[in-house]
Design an enzyme around this catalytic site. Structure first.
Site, PDB file in Angstrom:
ATOM      1  N   GLU A 267      -3.735  -0.256   7.336  1.00  0.00           N
ATOM      2  CA  GLU A 267      -3.092   0.589   8.776  1.00  0.00           C
ATOM      3  C   GLU A 267      -3.063  -0.536  10.133  1.00  0.00           C
ATOM      4  O   GLU A 267      -4.134  -0.299  10.683  1.00  0.00           O
ATOM      5  CB  GLU A 267      -2.712   1.784   8.917  1.00  0.00           C
ATOM      6  CG  GLU A 267      -2.304   2.344   7.723  1.00  0.00           C
ATOM      7  CD  GLU A 267      -2.214   3.626   8.382  1.00  0.00           C
ATOM      8  OE1 GLU A 267      -2.342   4.231   9.215  1.00  0.00           O
ATOM      9  OE2 GLU A 267      -1.866   4.292   7.581  1.00  0.00           O
TER      10      GLU A 267
ATOM     11  N   ARG B 135       0.944  -1.610   0.200  1.00  0.00           N
ATOM     12  CA  ARG B 135      -0.227   0.033  -0.159  1.00  0.00           C
ATOM     13  C   ARG B 135       0.635   1.152  -0.079  1.00  0.00           C
ATOM     14  O   ARG B 135       1.562   1.164   1.034  1.00  0.00           O
ATOM     15  CB  ARG B 135      -1.192   0.188   1.294  1.00  0.00           C
ATOM     16  CG  ARG B 135      -1.554   1.148   1.484  1.00  0.00           C
ATOM     17  CD  ARG B 135      -3.421   1.187   2.603  1.00  0.00           C
ATOM     18  NE  ARG B 135      -3.267   2.513   2.724  1.00  0.00           N
ATOM     19  CZ  ARG B 135      -3.302   3.201   3.324  1.00  0.00           C
ATOM     20  NH1 ARG B 135      -3.208   2.685   4.775  1.00  0.00           N
ATOM     21  NH2 ARG B 135      -3.924   4.396   3.602  1.00  0.00           N
TER      22      ARG B 135
ATOM     23  N   HIS C 239      -3.464  11.158   0.460  1.00  0.00           N
ATOM     24  CA  HIS C 239      -2.892  10.568   2.270  1.00  0.00           C
ATOM     25  C   HIS C 239      -2.145  12.070   2.408  1.00  0.00           C
ATOM     26  O   HIS C 239      -1.044  11.992   3.073  1.00  0.00           O
ATOM     27  CB  HIS C 239      -1.686   9.546   1.929  1.00  0.00           C
ATOM     28  CG  HIS C 239      -1.605   9.414   3.894  1.00  0.00           C
ATOM     29  ND1 HIS C 239      -1.686   7.385   3.960  1.00  0.00           N
ATOM     30  CD2 HIS C 239      -1.300   9.558   5.084  1.00  0.00           C
ATOM     31  CE1 HIS C 239      -1.729   7.263   4.985  1.00  0.00           C
ATOM     32  NE2 HIS C 239      -1.268   8.399   5.772  1.00  0.00           N
TER      33      HIS C 239
ATOM     34  N   TYR D 192      -5.207   1.311  15.969  1.00  0.00           N
ATOM     35  CA  TYR D 192      -3.813   1.678  16.156  1.00  0.00           C
ATOM     36  C   TYR D 192      -3.736   0.989  17.786  1.00  0.00           C
ATOM     37  O   TYR D 192      -3.169   0.104  18.708  1.00  0.00           O
ATOM     38  CB  TYR D 192      -3.073   2.797  16.571  1.00  0.00           C
ATOM     39  CG  TYR D 192      -2.158   2.644  15.108  1.00  0.00           C
ATOM     40  CD1 TYR D 192      -1.260   2.291  14.722  1.00  0.00           C
ATOM     41  CD2 TYR D 192      -3.455   3.360  13.874  1.00  0.00           C
ATOM     42  CE1 TYR D 192      -0.801   2.251  13.582  1.00  0.00           C
ATOM     43  CE2 TYR D 192      -2.279   3.586  13.091  1.00  0.00           C
ATOM     44  CZ  TYR D 192      -1.253   3.130  12.541  1.00  0.00           C
ATOM     45  OH  TYR D 192      -0.236   3.117  11.317  1.00  0.00           O
TER      46      TYR D 192
ATOM     47  N   ASN E 242      -7.787   1.450   9.464  1.00  0.00           N
ATOM     48  CA  ASN E 242      -6.773   2.120  10.100  1.00  0.00           C
ATOM     49  C   ASN E 242      -6.716   1.811  11.587  1.00  0.00           C
ATOM     50  O   ASN E 242      -7.945   2.323  12.254  1.00  0.00           O
ATOM     51  CB  ASN E 242      -6.022   3.217   9.874  1.00  0.00           C
ATOM     52  CG  ASN E 242      -5.763   3.106   8.463  1.00  0.00           C
ATOM     53  OD1 ASN E 242      -5.834   1.865   7.456  1.00  0.00           O
ATOM     54  ND2 ASN E 242      -5.474   4.672   8.569  1.00  0.00           N
TER      55      ASN E 242
ATOM     56  N   GLU F 118      -7.834   8.157   6.303  1.00  0.00           N
ATOM     57  CA  GLU F 118      -8.430   9.135   7.345  1.00  0.00           C
ATOM     58  C   GLU F 118      -9.326  10.029   7.632  1.00  0.00           C
ATOM     59  O   GLU F 118      -8.427  11.399   7.683  1.00  0.00           O
ATOM     60  CB  GLU F 118      -7.424   8.975   8.428  1.00  0.00           C
ATOM     61  CG  GLU F 118      -6.821   7.656   8.974  1.00  0.00           C
ATOM     62  CD  GLU F 118      -5.597   7.285  10.287  1.00  0.00           C
ATOM     63  OE1 GLU F 118      -5.489   8.261  10.236  1.00  0.00           O
ATOM     64  OE2 GLU F 118      -5.098   6.595   9.871  1.00  0.00           O
TER      65      GLU F 118
END
Ligand code: GBH
Length: 441
Positions: free
Chosen positions: A347, A84, A129, A289, A287, A174
């Protein structure tokens, strides 16, 4: 026996599972003024005093613009099926419009696609991005409704020029962060404050127009997938016994939570716009985290304050704690809330800071545990998970944190002018996880 969330699940993803790792143009390419490239809002932001830690910028970054072979070499070592990356809008369209296409800039992506094809690695391409052409910011950027058409035109250039070779597109990375940090708090480029809702409004419309363009003009001949990538942390109430914390957790995950926000005007979509936006996704790009704990606040942040549990293991980023359990829970939440869509994790990863230690046991620990939770979401909860992407291929420009926080599977030695990519231990571990399709040994 241990509950499900505390023991390892031994199992595998399907053979068709897509294993990937990711990067983004501004974070790795460098060559900020090479061969006719226009400037982006991040070029300007990073050159403004006090915006980025240590006054770092991405003028050179990982020099990926000149290191296609090196990048593909390390991708091969990871044994990923997919890579990606994002396209720099101002590298292709220097003034943001398709009045002038910068062929030299486009050529970089052609050469990258050639090298990936030779290595049998499939591209996953993000259109945006965060590196908006500076020329478009001069007329308001995402605050100006005309950006919807500029983005559609840019997408048209990429679909027509690269689309025969790209079967997986991500329109926006995002949008929540673009709106909230770029146009709300102003801690990311372009550093504007209090305009997050109008920015979000135009981001959503721009995404929808790019999807429709692909759907109407390119899908029949190119046959790829196109969607948007959104980010979310998982949330637990700070105290499970306090109803107000439980309510704050619910608000945190709800789209309509901004209705709790009283201090800014809220633009609304017309019924026609809603019709046009609904369904503009071929998959759920996600994404993830970390996890946060919620509690109520009166002002700001949609009525929800967040904190962390002090027992959670830390990373190099203050906002990121190691909380693998939340990954399974939010994947299940997506399944239940959005009608079991095909999900691609675009991600997931962890940082360190300070002295270099190639024996990055925290990262190996993170990937093994998060991927095992994703496997549980798939096998035990029936989440339609199609792919997983590790952020990031190599240490890079970590936005406002500069080079101080490192997310890479490969260490980039910035004190050596050739910027060598050196594997951390987690790189070979990730390759083994890929080889056995997540079956932990
Ligand atoms: C991803 O966003 C980005 O897509 C990627 O480019 C980036 O490198 C990666 O995260 C790692 O950060 O310090 O208070 O400004 C994930 C969502 C948004 C989480 C920004 C951290 C910064 C908080 N991130 N946020 S702050």
């Amino acid at each position: 026996p241990l509950p499900d969330d505390e023991k390892t699940l031994y199992g595998q993803f399907p053979k068709t599972f897509k294993w990937s790792t990711a990067s983004a143009a501004y974070q790795i390419e460098g060559s900020w003024r090479a061969h006719g490239k226009g400037l982006s809002i991040w070029d300007k932001f990073a050159h403004t005093p006090l915006r980025v830690s240590n006054s770092d910028n991405a003028d050179i970054a990982c020099d990926s613009y000149n290191k296609i072979d090196k990048d593909v070499e390390v991708l091969k070592r990871l044994k990923v099926s997919h890579y990606r990356f994002s396209v720099s809008w101002p590298r292709v369209l220097p003034d943001g419009t398709n009045n002038h296409i910068n062929e030299a800039g486009l050529n970089y992506y052609h050469r990258l696609l050639d090298a990936l094809e030779a290595a049998n690695i499939q591209p996953q391409v993000t259109l945006y991005h965060w590196d908006l052409p500076l020329a478009l910011q001069k007329v308001g950027g995402w605050e100006n409704e005309t950006i919807v058409h500029r983005f559609r035109d840019y997408a048209d250039v990429l679909f027509s020029r690269l689309g025969s070779r790209v079967k997986f597109w991500i329109t926006l990375n995002e949008p929540y962060i673009v709106a909230n940090l770029g146009y709300g708090y102003g801690t990311f480029a372009p550093g504007i404050v209090g305009k997050q809702y109008i920015a979000a409004h135009n981001l959503i419309k721009a995404h929808a127009e790019a999807w429709h363009l692909y759907n109407d003009k390119y899908r029949a001949t190119q046959g790829g997938l196109i969607s948007i990538t959104i980010n979310s942390d998982w949330v637990e109430p700070r105290s499970p016994y306090k109803q107000e914390d439980v309510d704050a957790a619910k608000r945190y995950l709800q789209v309509d939570r901004c209705k709790h926000q009283k201090s800014f005007p809220l633009p609304e979509f017309t019924p026609e716009e809603i019709k046009r936006i609904n369904g503009t996704h071929d998959y759920f790009g996600f994404n993830h985290y970390t996890t946060v704990l919620s509690f109520p606040v009166d002002l700001g942040n949609q009525g929800t304050g967040t904190t962390h549990d002090r027992t959670w293991i830390e990373s190099g980023s203050f906002w990121l704690k190691i909380t693998p359990f939340g990954f399974r829970k939010i994947l299940k939440f997506i399944k239940d809330e959005y009608g079991n869509p095909p999900v691609y994790v675009t991600e997931n990863g962890i940082s360190e800071r300070g002295a270099v230690d190639l024996n990055d046991i925290h990262r190996t620990h993170y990937y093994e545990n998060y991927i095992n939770q994703a496997l549980k979401a798939h096998v035990l909860d029936g989440v339609d998970l199609r792919g997983y992407t590790a952020w990031s291929l190599m240490d890079n420009f970590e936005w406002a944190a500069g080079y101080s926080e490192r997310f890479g599977l490969f260490f980039v030695n910035r004190s050596n002018p050739t910027l060598p990519r050196i594997p951390k231990n987690s790189a070979s571990r990730y390759a083994s996880i890929i080889t056995c399709n997540a079956h932990l040994l």
